[in-house]
Scaffold this motif. Structure first.
Motif, PDB file in Angstrom:
ATOM      1  N   TYR A  51       6.851 -11.600  -0.544  1.00 15.98           N
ATOM      2  CA  TYR A  51       6.500 -10.185  -0.492  1.00 15.98           C
ATOM      3  C   TYR A  51       5.009 -10.013  -0.220  1.00 15.98           C
ATOM      4  CZ  TYR A  51       5.646  -5.400  -1.882  1.00 15.98           C
ATOM      5  OH  TYR A  51       5.233  -4.097  -1.887  1.00 15.98           O
ATOM      6  N   ASN A  52       4.176 -10.808  -0.899  1.00 13.96           N
ATOM      7  CA  ASN A  52       2.724 -10.692  -0.709  1.00 13.96           C
ATOM      8  C   ASN A  52       2.296 -11.125   0.688  1.00 13.96           C
ATOM      9  OD1 ASN A  52       2.312  -9.620  -3.225  1.00 13.96           O
ATOM     10  ND2 ASN A  52       1.692 -11.549  -4.164  1.00 13.96           N
ATOM     11  N   GLU A  53       2.927 -12.168   1.224  1.00 13.58           N
ATOM     12  CA  GLU A  53       2.606 -12.593   2.596  1.00 13.58           C
ATOM     13  C   GLU A  53       2.963 -11.491   3.591  1.00 13.58           C
ATOM     14  OE1 GLU A  53       3.190 -17.432   2.431  1.00 13.58           O
ATOM     15  OE2 GLU A  53       4.986 -16.152   2.483  1.00 13.58           O
ATOM     16  N   LYS A  54       4.096 -10.851   3.366  1.00 14.35           N
ATOM     17  CA  LYS A  54       4.512  -9.735   4.234  1.00 14.35           C
ATOM     18  C   LYS A  54       3.536  -8.580   4.107  1.00 14.35           C
ATOM     19  CE  LYS A  54       7.578  -7.239   6.620  1.00 14.35           C
ATOM     20  NZ  LYS A  54       6.782  -6.448   7.514  1.00 14.35           N
ATOM     21  N   LEU A  55       3.086  -8.307   2.898  1.00 13.95           N
ATOM     22  CA  LEU A  55       2.111  -7.245   2.673  1.00 13.95           C
ATOM     23  C   LEU A  55       0.814  -7.542   3.415  1.00 13.95           C
ATOM     24  CD1 LEU A  55       1.280  -4.620   1.250  1.00 13.95           C
ATOM     25  CD2 LEU A  55       0.685  -6.000  -0.755  1.00 13.95           C
ATOM     26  N   ILE A  56       0.347  -8.789   3.373  1.00 11.18           N
ATOM     27  CA  ILE A  56      -0.874  -9.179   4.080  1.00 11.18           C
ATOM     28  C   ILE A  56      -0.681  -9.039   5.588  1.00 11.18           C
ATOM     29  CG2 ILE A  56      -2.429 -11.116   4.615  1.00 11.18           C
ATOM     30  CD1 ILE A  56      -2.881  -9.813   1.860  1.00 11.18           C
ATOM     31  N   LEU A  57       0.463  -9.478   6.104  1.00  8.78           N
ATOM     32  CA  LEU A  57       0.742  -9.321   7.537  1.00  8.78           C
ATOM     33  C   LEU A  57       0.746  -7.848   7.936  1.00  8.78           C
ATOM     34  CD1 LEU A  57       3.584 -11.970   8.029  1.00  8.78           C
ATOM     35  CD2 LEU A  57       1.231 -12.109   8.877  1.00  8.78           C
ATOM     36  N   PHE A  91      -5.896  -9.546  -0.483  1.00  7.46           N
ATOM     37  CA  PHE A  91      -6.329  -9.786   0.887  1.00  7.46           C
ATOM     38  C   PHE A  91      -7.392 -10.883   0.921  1.00  7.46           C
ATOM     39  CE2 PHE A  91      -8.459  -9.022   4.902  1.00  7.46           C
ATOM     40  CZ  PHE A  91      -7.424  -8.693   5.753  1.00  7.46           C
ATOM     41  N   SER A  92      -8.378 -10.792   0.052  1.00  4.12           N
ATOM     42  CA  SER A  92      -9.463 -11.782   0.018  1.00  4.12           C
ATOM     43  C   SER A  92      -8.941 -13.180  -0.272  1.00  4.12           C
ATOM     44  CB  SER A  92     -10.503 -11.411  -1.035  1.00  4.12           C
ATOM     45  OG  SER A  92     -11.140 -10.209  -0.685  1.00  4.12           O
ATOM     46  N   LYS A  93      -8.033 -13.292  -1.232  1.00  2.00           N
ATOM     47  CA  LYS A  93      -7.471 -14.597  -1.578  1.00  2.00           C
ATOM     48  C   LYS A  93      -6.663 -15.180  -0.428  1.00  2.00           C
ATOM     49  CE  LYS A  93      -7.208 -13.780  -6.548  1.00  2.00           C
ATOM     50  NZ  LYS A  93      -6.319 -13.395  -7.650  1.00  2.00           N
ATOM     51  N   SER A  94      -5.915 -14.343   0.268  1.00  2.00           N
ATOM     52  CA  SER A  94      -5.032 -14.816   1.334  1.00  2.00           C
ATOM     53  C   SER A  94      -5.758 -15.098   2.634  1.00  2.00           C
ATOM     54  CB  SER A  94      -3.927 -13.788   1.605  1.00  2.00           C
ATOM     55  OG  SER A  94      -3.137 -13.612   0.473  1.00  2.00           O
ATOM     56  N   PHE A 100     -13.285  -5.453   4.469  1.00  2.00           N
ATOM     57  CA  PHE A 100     -14.343  -4.937   5.333  1.00  2.00           C
ATOM     58  C   PHE A 100     -14.932  -6.007   6.243  1.00  2.00           C
ATOM     59  CE2 PHE A 100     -14.066  -1.710   2.003  1.00  2.00           C
ATOM     60  CZ  PHE A 100     -13.755  -0.630   2.816  1.00  2.00           C
ATOM     61  N   GLU A 101     -14.967  -7.243   5.784  1.00  2.00           N
ATOM     62  CA  GLU A 101     -15.381  -8.338   6.675  1.00  2.00           C
ATOM     63  C   GLU A 101     -14.376  -8.502   7.806  1.00  2.00           C
ATOM     64  OE1 GLU A 101     -17.759 -11.263   3.519  1.00  2.00           O
ATOM     65  OE2 GLU A 101     -15.595 -11.501   3.800  1.00  2.00           O
ATOM     66  N   TYR A 102     -13.098  -8.374   7.480  1.00  2.00           N
ATOM     67  CA  TYR A 102     -12.041  -8.477   8.486  1.00  2.00           C
ATOM     68  C   TYR A 102     -12.149  -7.342   9.511  1.00  2.00           C
ATOM     69  CZ  TYR A 102      -7.432  -9.180  10.527  1.00  2.00           C
ATOM     70  OH  TYR A 102      -6.402  -9.407  11.414  1.00  2.00           O
ATOM     71  N   ILE A 103     -12.378  -6.134   9.020  1.00  2.00           N
ATOM     72  CA  ILE A 103     -12.528  -4.990   9.931  1.00  2.00           C
ATOM     73  C   ILE A 103     -13.742  -5.203  10.830  1.00  2.00           C
ATOM     74  CG2 ILE A 103     -13.069  -2.509  10.059  1.00  2.00           C
ATOM     75  CD1 ILE A 103     -11.496  -2.248   7.368  1.00  2.00           C
TER      76      ILE A 103
END
Length: 159
Positions: A51-57, A91-94, A100-103
């Motif tokens: 579920y968490n992997e899907k949420l991150i995707l 998000f940070s852990k995954s 904001f770094e990702y954005i």
């Protein structure tokens, strides 16, 4: 079908109908359907995500689609029905980066692409990737890429 990307397993719908029509008896149809269900079941089991992997995707997809917009953590929380602090932590852990770094990385990659492939003014590039303030865009670009947008364009413009 969309979640599991079964197209490569079954082909398009026309191919499925063709295969089904090629069966000559109910036994052949039954055997064909059973083998198809087994293939699909094995594919799903081999490619399932938590579920968490899907949420991150889903979050990455959302951020890659909406990076031009102002993204507020509270709005992300509402959109994904989760606590914003929880989303940030997950998000940070995954991903190994903050949201904001990702954005910023996404915006910089898209800015570099625009600078390489278009003749838009730098101010227009800044606006297209989500920065209203051109001066701030210059600062962020130089900090992340190491050179100014103009210098980047002069080195990498595709002619």
């Amino acid at each position: 079908e969309n979640e599991c990307e079964l197209d490569h397993l079954m082909g398009d719908r026309y191919e499925v109908y063709e295969q089904l029509n090629a069966q000559n008896s109910l036994d052949e149809i039954s055997h064909w359907l059973r083998s198809l269900v087994i293939k699909i079941k094995n594919h799903i089991e081999d490619h399932k995500v938590s579920y968490n992997e899907k949420l991150i995707l889903d979050m990455k997809n959302y951020l890659n689609t909406n990076y031009r917009e102002t993204i507020v953590l509270e709005d992300l929380g509402k959109f994904f029905y989760k606590n914003p602090a929880y989303l940030c932590s997950l998000f940070s852990k995954s991903v190994g980066k903050t949201i904001f770094e990702y954005i910023t990385l996404t915006r910089m990659n898209n800015a570099k692409k625009l600078l390489r492939t278009s003749t838009c003014k730098v101010a227009d590039v800044a606006a297209q990737v989500g920065y209203e303030n051109q001066k701030y865009f210059y600062q962020v670009f130089k900090k992340n890429v190491g050179i100014t947008p103009s210098q980047y364009r002069s080195k990498h413009l595709v002619k």
